[in-house]
Structures are given as structure tokens and as C-alpha cells.
Design an enzyme around this catalytic site. Sequence first.
Site, PDB file in Angstrom:
ATOM      1  N   CYS A   1     -32.716  -7.728 -21.293  1.00  0.00           N
ATOM      2  CA  CYS A   1     -31.430  -7.724 -20.579  1.00  0.00           C
ATOM      3  C   CYS A   1     -30.611  -8.984 -20.772  1.00  0.00           C
ATOM      4  CB  CYS A   1     -31.646  -7.438 -19.097  1.00  0.00           C
ATOM      5  SG  CYS A   1     -32.461  -8.765 -18.172  1.00  0.00           S
TER       6      CYS A   1
ATOM      7  N   HIS B   1     -32.819  -9.308 -13.595  1.00  0.00           N
ATOM      8  CA  HIS B   1     -32.082  -8.370 -14.435  1.00  0.00           C
ATOM      9  C   HIS B   1     -30.612  -8.746 -14.459  1.00  0.00           C
ATOM     10  CE1 HIS B   1     -30.881  -4.897 -16.609  1.00  0.00           C
ATOM     11  NE2 HIS B   1     -30.199  -4.387 -15.607  1.00  0.00           N
TER      12      HIS B   1
ATOM     13  N   ASP C   1     -24.045  -2.291 -17.322  1.00  0.00           N
ATOM     14  CA  ASP C   1     -25.486  -2.551 -17.388  1.00  0.00           C
ATOM     15  C   ASP C   1     -25.954  -2.156 -18.786  1.00  0.00           C
ATOM     16  OD1 ASP C   1     -28.154  -2.913 -16.959  1.00  0.00           O
ATOM     17  OD2 ASP C   1     -28.339  -1.493 -15.304  1.00  0.00           O
TER      18      ASP C   1
END
Length: 273
Positions: free
Chosen positions: A78, A115, A132
Site C-alpha cells: 500500500c 494502510h 484506495d
Amino acid sequence: MRHDDSWHGEDLDLDAYLARIGYDGERAPTTAALFALQRAHVTTVPFENLEILLGRPIPLDLPSLQQKLVGERRGGYCYEHTLLFAAALERLGFGLTGVHGRVSLGADTLRPATHALLRVTTSDDDRGWLCDVGFGSGPLEPIELRPGTKVDQDGWQFHLERSGNDVWTLNQANANGWIDRHSFTLNPQYTVDYVVGNHYVSTHPRSPFTARPYAQRFTAESHHVLDGTTWTTNLPGGPSEVREVERAEIPRLLAETFGIVLNEEDAARLIAD
């Protein structure tokens, strides 16, 4: 108090990045461009933790990210995905703020914020969008930051909720129903915050990324996951297929299914006992 809130978009080789993700649309900070950019990124650049298992660090400076994810056509997790995407968005004129999420995946214990996500604004719309790009399983496109937002993206379903203490939760549907994927607040995060989280997930013995190979490839049609020697294929709204593979098969599987090509030395090290 002065913050370094730059995403270093001025240092990005934008042409090379857009070629890497196969994007040839408009280069303007519009909502349509944002949707197309996220879809292109998440369906092209895979998720992987292999550098950790090969004994190498995960640098987050833009030259290193460009070299690995663009130049070498590798993937990342991420922090790598989000910082590269943020540089591209900044270069194109989008407004963006870093966000940190706590991955839950249905767990009832409090987990650290590890994250990376982005809150993005566009030039032709007054809404805020959750981008995302580094979770490995979508979303294909941004999700409006509005309580109760529910989207179906080519069969992949997501639902965004907000609790009374301004904690947002992104839920994702699977074959067994809905699962809370991660939660976050909109408290701004900076690259230095991501560096701290990155150090934890890349070095801590309790991090899932330090123990075994983990890779994901997500498209509109399927979601492939390699977890150790277990290969799972998920379909939107459908059942999963789970297979066990031999360690010796992993480099070939990574190349053919996940788009991750290792050189001979790294392939041998990855499958060594």
C-alpha cells in the site's frame, strides 16, 4: 508549524508512469480522469511483498518507487502504490490528503494504522473521493466520501459507513456476505507518517509481510491471491477456487498470473528452504 506535505509530483516521470498503467486519457484533474486513473493503476500494478523476503528494504522515495514499480514493472504494497499514485495526482493538479487506515478484515481487535489511502478532490466536482489503490483487491474506482455510499463496480461491491466519532469503515462484499475491510479517520497524514508505518510492516516479526510470499492481482474479472503456497482465485459475486502450489512453481505463477517477473537469482532465493 511547517509540514512537508508535498507528494513530489514534480519529480515524477509522468509519461513513463502513464505508459506503465496503460492510461492515455485526459491529463486534467477531472472526476472522469480520476476514475480512469485509479482503474488503470489497480488493474495493472500488482500487490507484492517479495522484496522483504529477499532481504531488501522498502524505500519510499519517489526515484526508488519509479524504478521498481514503473521501470522494473514490479508491484508493491500500500505505501508504495499510494505514494506513486499521489505523485501522479499531484502532478496532474488534483487536490489530495494522505489518510491512514486500520486493517480489520472482520477482526474484533484494535490494530495499528498500517494502510495508506488518499482523500482526493477534483476541479469539476465539490465532492471528496476515497482513493484506495494499494489494498490489492480494489476498489476499481474512487468511492465518494459520503456516509452510506454503496457501489457496485463490475460486480465488486463496497459500502462506506461513518460512525458517530468520525471513524469511517470501508466494507467489501464477498461470497460469505459483507466484511469490514479497514477503518480510518480523515486526520491528515504525511509522508513521514507513512515511513513509520512502512518500517513496521516491513520489519516487525508480527507483520504478515515478513513471514511468507504474498501477492495479489486484481482486475474487473478476477482477484488472484498468493499467500505462501496457497493460490486463491475470487470472482465478483461468485465462489472462490483454492489451490496449493509447490514452492518451485511460485516464480512461474508470479510471472504468468500476477505479472511479477523475477530474475533467476531472486527466483531461486524466494523458493529456497
